[in-house]
Design an enzyme around this catalytic site. Structure first.
Site, PDB file in Angstrom:
ATOM      1  N   GLY A   1       5.669  35.405  84.521  1.00 24.67           N
ATOM      2  CA  GLY A   1       4.911  35.290  83.284  1.00 24.67           C
ATOM      3  C   GLY A   1       5.761  35.127  82.038  1.00 24.67           C
TER       4      GLY A   1
ATOM      5  CD  GLU B   1       5.736  36.645  92.765  1.00 23.83           C
ATOM      6  OE1 GLU B   1       5.136  35.591  92.617  1.00 23.83           O
ATOM      7  OE2 GLU B   1       5.286  37.739  92.395  1.00 23.83           O
TER       8      GLU B   1
ATOM      9  CB  SER C   1       7.981  31.022  84.993  1.00 25.18           C
ATOM     10  OG  SER C   1       7.708  32.193  84.224  1.00 25.18           O
TER      11      SER C   1
ATOM     12  CD  GLU D   1       1.945  41.101  87.197  1.00 24.47           C
ATOM     13  OE1 GLU D   1       0.805  40.932  87.680  1.00 24.47           O
ATOM     14  OE2 GLU D   1       2.594  40.188  86.655  1.00 24.47           O
TER      15      GLU D   1
ATOM     16  CE  LYS E   1       0.355  37.094  87.311  1.00 28.42           C
ATOM     17  NZ  LYS E   1       1.619  37.583  86.809  1.00 28.42           N
TER      18      LYS E   1
ATOM     19  CG  HIS F   1       2.529  40.948  92.113  1.00 32.29           C
ATOM     20  ND1 HIS F   1       2.867  41.299  90.824  1.00 32.29           N
ATOM     21  CD2 HIS F   1       2.459  39.590  92.127  1.00 32.29           C
ATOM     22  CE1 HIS F   1       2.984  40.192  90.100  1.00 32.29           C
ATOM     23  NE2 HIS F   1       2.741  39.145  90.867  1.00 32.29           N
TER      24      HIS F   1
ATOM     25  CG  ASN G   1      -1.477  36.939  91.627  1.00 32.62           C
ATOM     26  OD1 ASN G   1      -2.602  37.444  91.588  1.00 32.62           O
ATOM     27  ND2 ASN G   1      -0.382  37.607  91.282  1.00 32.62           N
TER      28      ASN G   1
END
Ligand code: PEP
Length: 250
Positions: free
Chosen positions: A170, A164, A210, A95, A11, A93, A9
């Site tokens: 991250g 996730e 991560s 985010e 992003k 996701h 991904n």
């Protein structure tokens, strides 16, 4: 047996100048034993698809609109992503949930739109740190899964589910292997309860948060982990390839 999948991904990273990473990736994995996917910014999908033509790499998107077309300035429909060459789409996701207020019902509507357009959906679920600390991890994940699948009497074609944990994305932090295993077992059981054992047995369950070359092998050793959704470490072939190699030998 579920397919084993290494999905990247990117992003909101990358321009066309970075697509040499695709050439490097396909050169490094001419006949992979696992599925390799890269979910890119929409601006890169068409050119990446052209570069990956004839290779095993599948190009994907990171979101789609819930409607098939219409007055939605700045949004992109699933069919448009497919038209550009996408075969896969990430949905829900964290985010997107945070930045755009996406709730489980909207994620479910996007799931329907993706399926209608023939895109393979990667449905993301995961708890916040506060939810984990409050002992509500499985409750939260169950709600997200049930919410997204509420209108699906049969399983969405090709469904992939990615666990996730929000606090691991991250951050360089990861859950313990036992914690990852607990959630993946739970996901498999929940899908089984909804669609039956034979269907559930074939759904790839990815871990994301991560994942790096240094921790990939131990994560892939956890039962019911069928691969990874990889953010930062998918940007460079030199980071992503060792993760793919770890999955291949798991
Ligand atoms: C992600 O973006 O889905 C992700 C897991 O990111 P990272 O690997 O950078 O934590």
């Amino acid at each position: 047996m579920p397919a084993r999948i290494a999905a990247g991904n990117w992003k909101m990273n990358g321009t066309r100048a970075d697509l040499d990473q695709i050439d490097a990736l396909t050169a490094a994995h001419p006949a992979p034993a696992v599925e390799i996917m890269l979910c890119l910014p929409a601006t890169l999908i068409a050119e990446a698809t052209a570069r990956a033509a004839g290779q095993a790499l599948r190009i994907g998107a990171q979101d789609c609109h819930a409607q098939p077309a219409g007055a939605h300035t700045g949004d992109i429909a699933a069919a448009q992503l497919a038209d550009a060459g996408a075969q896969v789409v990430i949905l829900g996701h964290s985010e997107r949930r945070t930045d755009h207020g996406e709730d489980d019902a909207l994620v479910g509507a996007k799931l329907r739109a993706a399926c209608d357009a023939g895109l393979r959906p990667i449905l993301c679920v995961g708890e916040s740190l506060a939810e984990r600390d409050a002992g509500k991890t499985l409750e939260r994940i169950g709600t997200q899964l049930d919410g997204a699948l509420a209108d699906f009497d049969t399983m969405p074609a090709g469904l992939v589910v990615a666990y996730e944990p929000v606090w691991a994305i991250g951050t360089g932090r990861t859950p313990s292997l036992d914690q990852i295993g607990e959630v993946h077992d739970f996901l498999r059981k929940q899908i089984k309860a909804r669609y039956g054992g034979a269907t559930a047995a074939d759904v790839p369950l990815l871990y994301g948060g991560s994942v790096k070359p240094a921790n990939a092998a131990e994560i892939f050793g956890v039962p019911n982990v069928d691969g990874a959704l990889v953010g930062g470490a998918s940007l460079k072939e030199s980071d992503f390839s060792p993760i793919i190699a770890a999955l291949t030998s798991s």
